[in-house]
Enzyme design. Structure first.
Site, short mmCIF file in Angstrom:
data_model
loop_
_atom_site.label_atom_id
_atom_site.label_comp_id
_atom_site.label_asym_id
_atom_site.label_seq_id
_atom_site.Cartn_x
_atom_site.Cartn_y
_atom_site.Cartn_z
N GLU A 62 35.77 60.99 25.44
CA GLU A 62 35.72 61.30 26.57
C GLU A 62 34.71 60.62 27.09
O GLU A 62 34.65 60.07 28.72
CB GLU A 62 35.80 63.06 27.39
CG GLU A 62 35.39 63.48 28.28
CD GLU A 62 35.08 64.44 28.82
OE1 GLU A 62 34.63 65.05 29.88
OE2 GLU A 62 36.41 65.48 28.66
N ASP A 90 37.53 71.05 26.66
CA ASP A 90 38.22 72.04 27.95
C ASP A 90 38.65 71.57 28.86
O ASP A 90 39.50 70.65 27.69
CB ASP A 90 37.31 72.09 28.99
CG ASP A 90 36.05 71.08 29.26
OD1 ASP A 90 36.96 70.41 28.91
OD2 ASP A 90 35.10 71.26 29.59
#
Length: 648
Positions: free
Chosen positions: A7, A105
């Site tokens: 990410e 998440d």
């Protein structure tokens, strides 16, 4: 070649550390010794296309265009990170296996998934993609995650939930912001009146609290105390418990508002006999407090240090990414996987190395003690925030980083302390037909509470609703009596008090309101639907949304208090209640959570959002925003923000 897509660069570097050497750094990616490659996103590389990309006429804001609802959704590369997207696209073509290494998440899931899809990965590569779940950036933890890759397809529901949220937010925020801004212009206001499905109800909470305080009128209420003596002269007090017949004279909190009624009770019990009708003494124990989620940590830090939600999140990111001293911070969980119990010795050694105070506390801890926080059934995408096994010397952290680290570490150490134990004693006395209750609590063993003595005198950071307060522990013990024993009421005593206004929100209480939003929801069915999904916004977004309300000049600070500006108040009082109340947003959150566990579907959710949007546009077209200033005052970030964390 196996391609890991992280990410962010810091996560990519952590992955590279556990891959075979030598490592070859290239522009936008790193190649390991076995040929595997690690690249990275820089947050979202793609964003929802603006309205004008669907039709050039939407470049001009017009009420007649609303609602704007794309028939075929489009993403477009962000200008600043277009180069990195190109690197990922080239590597995807070369890769045999793609690994999604986004944060643990729904945003981390879709952030990488959408980049993989946009860059033209084949159906076969997408179907065979794997997922790397890293919530702890220490070497051992990362190595374990890399060795235990999961099928990425197992996390499709998480991505679908994130996709639904992003598109619904775009529809709602864009259309309602355009409409309200245009309505404001009719009244001469030149600023943007932004609307969001989370930000506007948060503003509504503050505005409604401010109005409630202004309109509050203090009212007297009454209590009756009985001063009682036993046969052998021991004395104690009992508090009158009004019967059902008294309810017409009481408010919703069961406070007696009739002085005449209270005086009558005092006169009836003066110098009258009484009888003991119940005696109980229970040995009670309270388990250590649960570990911190992000919101819990933000609330604790706001109470103790006056830090804003954003400041706490920024410090947590430093502790996680730069120092590797805590686990993934954007967590909504307060539990740990059972296997983490194997790491207790290493984690507590790391705590001792960094905090002399907690090192002393650990000398009294029983590290074989397994509290209820180790519970696999309570852990989903990520676990609670805890210290890592990374050892750092004292002096490497800023003062604020030390504060947050020690908050997290203390909560962890508490798990290895005994339960807080106390006697809960109660005597029920009947006098002249009325019931009088006497309560007392005696501490048997402070247990884990010893860890929090002197930490913060103003608030019990480890408290829960079940935690007895210090006021519950009487200095004078109740007498030893038996059921049926006769006593005597020496005199009745009237106590007059006054109701007090609610307090303005602070950082801590506003965050607490957002995590327990059901208390502010009006619709009974939505209250019921919330269940464990109770919350307005997410752990990752609340801080930035609150900050945005300050930036927009909808909120301001008065000391520690958060209050609405004239602009914020005018906007909320003019809007339909559905927009300014949390009911709709709370229902969205529950439905998005349901999508992530496949108990609700994307199409049903989006159909509901679009239908509701159509009706809201009809309603808002009729509102007036007269009374707003001509333009918003300039935002002074230094004035309205808390002191920033010092960074090294």
């Amino acid at each position: 070649m196996k391609l890991y897509i992280a990410e962010k660069p810091s996560l990519a570097r952590a992955i590279v550390e556990v891959l075979p050497k030598p490592h070859k750094k290239n522009d936008g990616y790193i190649e390991s010794g076995n040929g595997d490659v690690v690249t990275w996103c820089i947050g979202h590389l793609l964003e929802q296309a603006p309205p004008q990309d669907y039709d050039v006429k939407y470049k001009k804001w017009e009420v007649e265009h609303l609602p704007i609802i794309p028939q075929q959704w489009q993403l477009k590369p962000k200008t600043k990170t277009r180069k990195q997207l190109g690197v990922i696209k080239k590597l995807i073509k070369q890769a045999d296996i793609i690994v999604n290494a986004g944060d643990v998440d729904r945003e981390g899931q879709i952030l990488v998934d959408e980049a993989i899809s946009y860059c033209g990965a084949s159906k076969t590569k997408i179907a065979n993609a794997q997922r790397c779940l890293i919530s702890d950036m220490n070497l051992a933890a990362v190595k374990k995650s890399v060795k235990n890759l999961k099928p990425n397809r197992d996390y499709i529901p998480l991505a679908v939930s994130a996709l639904a949220r992003a598109r619904a937010d775009w529809l709602y925020g864009l259309n309602m912001t355009r409409l309200c801004t245009l309505q404001g212009q009719k009244s001469g206001y030149q600023g943007v009146l932004s609307i969001g499905r989370v930000q506007t109800p948060i503003l509504g909470l503050v505005v409604n609290r401010d109005i409630e305080i202004e309109n509050f009128t203090s009212k007297p209420f009454y209590q009756v105390l009985a001063n009682i003596a036993t046969a052998n002269g021991e004395k104690y007090q009992g508090k009158w418990q009004p019967s059902k017949a008294c309810e017409p004279y009481m408010d919703e909190e069961r406070r007696v508002l009739s002085k005449k009624l209270a005086v009558n009770v005092v006169e009836r019990i003066d110098d009258q006999p009484g009888k003991i009708v119940k005696v109980s003494q229970d040995n009670k124990q309270q388990k250590p407090p649960l570990l911190f989620s992000l919101s819990g940590l933000q609330i604790a830090a706001a109470k103790m240090f006056g830090m804003s939600a954003k400041q706490v999140l920024d410090i947590c990111q430093q502790l996680y990414e730069k120092h590797k001293l805590i686990t993934y911070p954007r967590s909504d969980c307060q539990y740990l996987p059972s296997e983490h119990f194997n790491d207790v010795a290493a984690v507590t050694d790391a705590i001792s190395a960094l905090s002399s105070t907690l090192a002393t506390a650990l000398n009294k801890a029983d590290l074989s003690r397994k509290s209820k926080v180790w519970n696999d059934k309570k852990v989903s995408a990520h676990h609670a925030i805890i210290p890592t096994a990374k050892k750092r010397a004292t002096g490497v952290l800023s003062a604020d980083e030390v504060k947050i680290y020690e908050l997290v570490a203390r909560q962890y150490v508490a798990q290895f302390y005994p339960d807080f134990a106390f006697f809960d004693k109660q005597i029920n006395t009947e006098i002249a037909g009325g019931l009088f209750i006497s309560k007392q609590k005696d501490v048997i063993n402070n247990g884990w509470k010893d860890l929090f003595v002197g930490v913060n005198k103003k608030s019990d950071l480890a408290s829960s609703t079940a935690t007895p307060s210090l006021a519950d522990f009487a200095a004078k013990s109740l007498p030893k009596v038996k059921v049926g024993e006769n006593v005597h009421c020496i005199r009745g005593e009237l106590v007059e008090k006054n109701t007090t206004a609610p307090k303005h929100f602070t950082d801590a209480t506003l965050l607490a309101a957002l995590t327990g939003i059901a208390r502010y929801v009006n619709d009974a069915q939505i209250k019921k639907a919330l269940k464990e999904s109770d919350g307005l916004g997410t752990e990752a977004t609340r801080a930035s949304i609150i900050e945005l309300l300050f930036t927009r000049q909808f909120l301001t600070r008065k000391g520690k208090e958060i209050i609405a500006t004239d602009i914020g108040r005018k906007l909320i009082t003019a809007l339909p209640m559905q927009i300014s109340q949390p009911d709709m947003t709370a229902l969205w959150e529950a439905q998005l959570e349901a999508i992530s566990v496949q108990s609700f579907n994307y199409r049903s959710f989006m159909s509901g959002v679009e239908a509701n949007l159509q009706q809201l546009i009809v309603d808002v077209k009729d509102i007036s925003l007269s009374g707003l200033p001509k333009s918003a005052p300039r935002y002074n970030k230094r004035k309205f923000s808390r002191k920033r964390t010092s960074k090294k």
